[in-house]
Design a protein around this motif. Sequence first.
Motif, PDB file in Angstrom:
ATOM      1  N   CYS A  25       0.813  -1.223   0.000  1.00 28.33           N
ATOM      2  CA  CYS A  25       0.000   0.000   0.000  1.00 28.33           C
ATOM      3  C   CYS A  25       0.844   1.270   0.000  1.00 28.33           C
ATOM      4  CB  CYS A  25      -0.985   0.004   1.169  1.00 28.33           C
ATOM      5  SG  CYS A  25      -2.080  -1.406   1.158  1.00 28.33           S
ATOM      6  N   LEU A  99      -3.102   9.995   5.535  1.00 26.86           N
ATOM      7  CA  LEU A  99      -3.590   8.752   6.134  1.00 26.86           C
ATOM      8  C   LEU A  99      -2.493   7.705   6.264  1.00 26.86           C
ATOM      9  CD1 LEU A  99      -6.121   7.192   7.017  1.00 26.86           C
ATOM     10  CD2 LEU A  99      -6.513   6.639   4.636  1.00 26.86           C
ATOM     11  N   PHE A 100      -1.484   7.763   5.415  1.00 23.53           N
ATOM     12  CA  PHE A 100      -0.509   6.673   5.385  1.00 23.53           C
ATOM     13  C   PHE A 100       0.489   6.700   6.525  1.00 23.53           C
ATOM     14  CE2 PHE A 100      -2.461   6.297   1.352  1.00 23.53           C
ATOM     15  CZ  PHE A 100      -2.549   4.935   1.207  1.00 23.53           C
ATOM     16  N   PRO A 102      -0.546   7.081  10.022  1.00 20.52           N
ATOM     17  CA  PRO A 102      -1.111   6.119  10.988  1.00 20.52           C
ATOM     18  C   PRO A 102      -1.155   4.700  10.424  1.00 20.52           C
ATOM     19  CG  PRO A 102      -2.764   7.732  10.312  1.00 20.52           C
ATOM     20  CD  PRO A 102      -1.451   8.219   9.826  1.00 20.52           C
ATOM     21  N   LEU A 103      -1.240   4.570   9.111  1.00 20.97           N
ATOM     22  CA  LEU A 103      -1.329   3.225   8.521  1.00 20.97           C
ATOM     23  C   LEU A 103      -0.004   2.471   8.551  1.00 20.97           C
ATOM     24  CD1 LEU A 103      -3.790   3.526   5.534  1.00 20.97           C
ATOM     25  CD2 LEU A 103      -4.166   2.553   7.771  1.00 20.97           C
ATOM     26  N   VAL A 106      -0.200  -0.915  10.284  1.00 22.38           N
ATOM     27  CA  VAL A 106      -0.600  -2.151   9.623  1.00 22.38           C
ATOM     28  C   VAL A 106       0.303  -2.485   8.439  1.00 22.38           C
ATOM     29  CG1 VAL A 106      -2.983  -2.210  10.360  1.00 22.38           C
ATOM     30  CG2 VAL A 106      -2.376  -0.872   8.379  1.00 22.38           C
TER      31      VAL A 106
ATOM     32  N   LEU B  26      -5.745   1.168  -0.689  1.00 19.79           N
ATOM     33  CA  LEU B  26      -5.863   0.534   0.624  1.00 19.79           C
ATOM     34  C   LEU B  26      -6.304  -0.918   0.432  1.00 19.79           C
ATOM     35  CD1 LEU B  26      -7.607   3.447   2.498  1.00 19.79           C
ATOM     36  CD2 LEU B  26      -5.290   2.668   2.805  1.00 19.79           C
ATOM     37  N   ASN B 116      -5.074  -5.515   7.361  1.00 18.00           N
ATOM     38  CA  ASN B 116      -5.590  -4.985   6.096  1.00 18.00           C
ATOM     39  C   ASN B 116      -5.781  -3.493   6.291  1.00 18.00           C
ATOM     40  OD1 ASN B 116      -7.140  -4.156   3.965  1.00 18.00           O
ATOM     41  ND2 ASN B 116      -8.449  -5.949   3.976  1.00 18.00           N
ATOM     42  N   CYS B 117      -5.031  -2.689   5.538  1.00 20.55           N
ATOM     43  CA  CYS B 117      -5.099  -1.256   5.834  1.00 20.55           C
ATOM     44  C   CYS B 117      -6.450  -0.673   5.462  1.00 20.55           C
ATOM     45  CB  CYS B 117      -3.966  -0.482   5.196  1.00 20.55           C
ATOM     46  SG  CYS B 117      -3.336  -1.114   3.684  1.00 20.55           S
ATOM     47  N   LEU B 120      -8.413  -0.333   8.948  1.00 15.44           N
ATOM     48  CA  LEU B 120      -7.957   0.808   9.754  1.00 15.44           C
ATOM     49  C   LEU B 120      -8.158   2.112   8.979  1.00 15.44           C
ATOM     50  CD1 LEU B 120      -6.642   1.718  12.385  1.00 15.44           C
ATOM     51  CD2 LEU B 120      -4.427   1.455  11.322  1.00 15.44           C
ATOM     52  N   GLY B 121      -7.970   2.044   7.669  1.00 16.60           N
ATOM     53  CA  GLY B 121      -8.131   3.239   6.837  1.00 16.60           C
ATOM     54  C   GLY B 121      -9.529   3.809   6.923  1.00 16.60           C
ATOM     55  N   ILE B 124     -10.198   5.434  10.305  1.00 16.52           N
ATOM     56  CA  ILE B 124      -9.595   6.762  10.483  1.00 16.52           C
ATOM     57  C   ILE B 124     -10.294   7.792   9.601  1.00 16.52           C
ATOM     58  CG2 ILE B 124      -7.474   8.106  10.220  1.00 16.52           C
ATOM     59  CD1 ILE B 124      -5.929   5.590  10.959  1.00 16.52           C
ATOM     60  N   LEU B 125     -10.616   7.394   8.346  1.00 16.11           N
ATOM     61  CA  LEU B 125     -11.293   8.340   7.451  1.00 16.11           C
ATOM     62  C   LEU B 125     -12.650   8.763   8.006  1.00 16.11           C
ATOM     63  CD1 LEU B 125     -10.529   6.935   3.901  1.00 16.11           C
ATOM     64  CD2 LEU B 125      -9.699   9.053   4.888  1.00 16.11           C
TER      65      LEU B 125
END
Lengths: 196, 200
Positions: A25, A99-100, A102-103, A106, B26, B116-117, B120-121, B124-125
């Motif tokens: 990702c 966003l990436f 905090p990501l 994962v 994602l 799997n993002c 979580l994505g 958060i969004l």
Amino acid sequence: MSFFKELTKGIIKENPTFVIVLGMCPTLATTTSVKNAIGMGIAATFVLICSNIMISLIKNITPDKIRIPVYVVVIAAFVSVVDMAMAAYLPDLHKSLGLFIPLIVVNCIILGRAEAFANKNNVLNSMADGIGMGLGFTLSLSVVATIRELLGNGTWLDMRILPQSYNPMLIAILAPGAFFTLGFLMAAINMLKEKR
Amino acid sequence: MGFFGQLFVMAVSAIFIQNFVLAKFLGLCPYLGVSKKLDSAFGMGMAVIFVMTVASAFTFLIDKYLLVANGLEYLRTLAFILTIAALVQFVEMVIQKNAPALYKSLGVYLPLITTNCAVLGVAILNVTPLPDGSTYNFLWATLNGFLSGVGFTFVLLAMAGIRERLELVDMPKSMRGFASGLILAGTMALAFYGFMGLKI
């Protein structure tokens, strides 16, 4: 001796992106420019080194059954540190990675190294592994970003490389371009491996 | 615009225009990893839809009444990932007990929904202000989770359908596996780019 072996293996031989194929990702999403790619790489490297050291330190007192949640908590704590530090000191980069950040929690590379390496090795080697894998990740992000930024914008790290008359291939910095670039890079690497 | 009008706009946007996999990048690991067979892709998709819906609901409530109410927003990442991990564990136990065949075919990828993002994505969004400054309420956050999951499953199934046929194609050895999967994904992303022109 083994310290250097652990340090260097992540860069080429066991490169997390191209050889182990983890962390897809961020590899695709943050490589629109070399600056973003390096920012992402450094953030992930920091988390990787810290979490590897921490997990290696606590491996003997962590009950085996709950080790994954423990890893996740350790990683999430370091990601929050990076997130807040970046928001304070590099607000522009923080905004464009969005966003990436905090990501990173994962990102399979980090959890993967915790489980596959830091859980079984001593602190020094885990640190070396973290540095090596982090550098390998940063390097492969930069390679993808170099191709995309050069084709899509004619620049490298915001410096103009191709002449003004170059008509930018916009698709390279759009979503489909990310898939194509990485796909062809992987095919090229497979081909090199076969030749050898 | 009534409720259903808004719902329609959100559905089209989540599935086609701002697809989680092809436009937002994602959930790529399961997209490339579990898309070799149609039936395991279907199982994975259903599990992701369920986890994304429930996770959206839970994380929204936790954020609103536990974190924001106490000024603890900086713990968001930590709180969300723990909630998701617990939920996935639960789903895994349910599937293992009720559908052992499905459990076997999903194999290693079921626990991987935690990482799997997309899950979580979307969590958060949902709590991040939209471009116009407004935020979702509980109902829309949950619906957003559900529809984003549907969008993910949609492209996962399309990908699996194409890849099943691609197995029979005679292609260079170096293009097999991830390389052709990525180029296929790029072609799909290109097709989905056409939906950007939709004005709704």
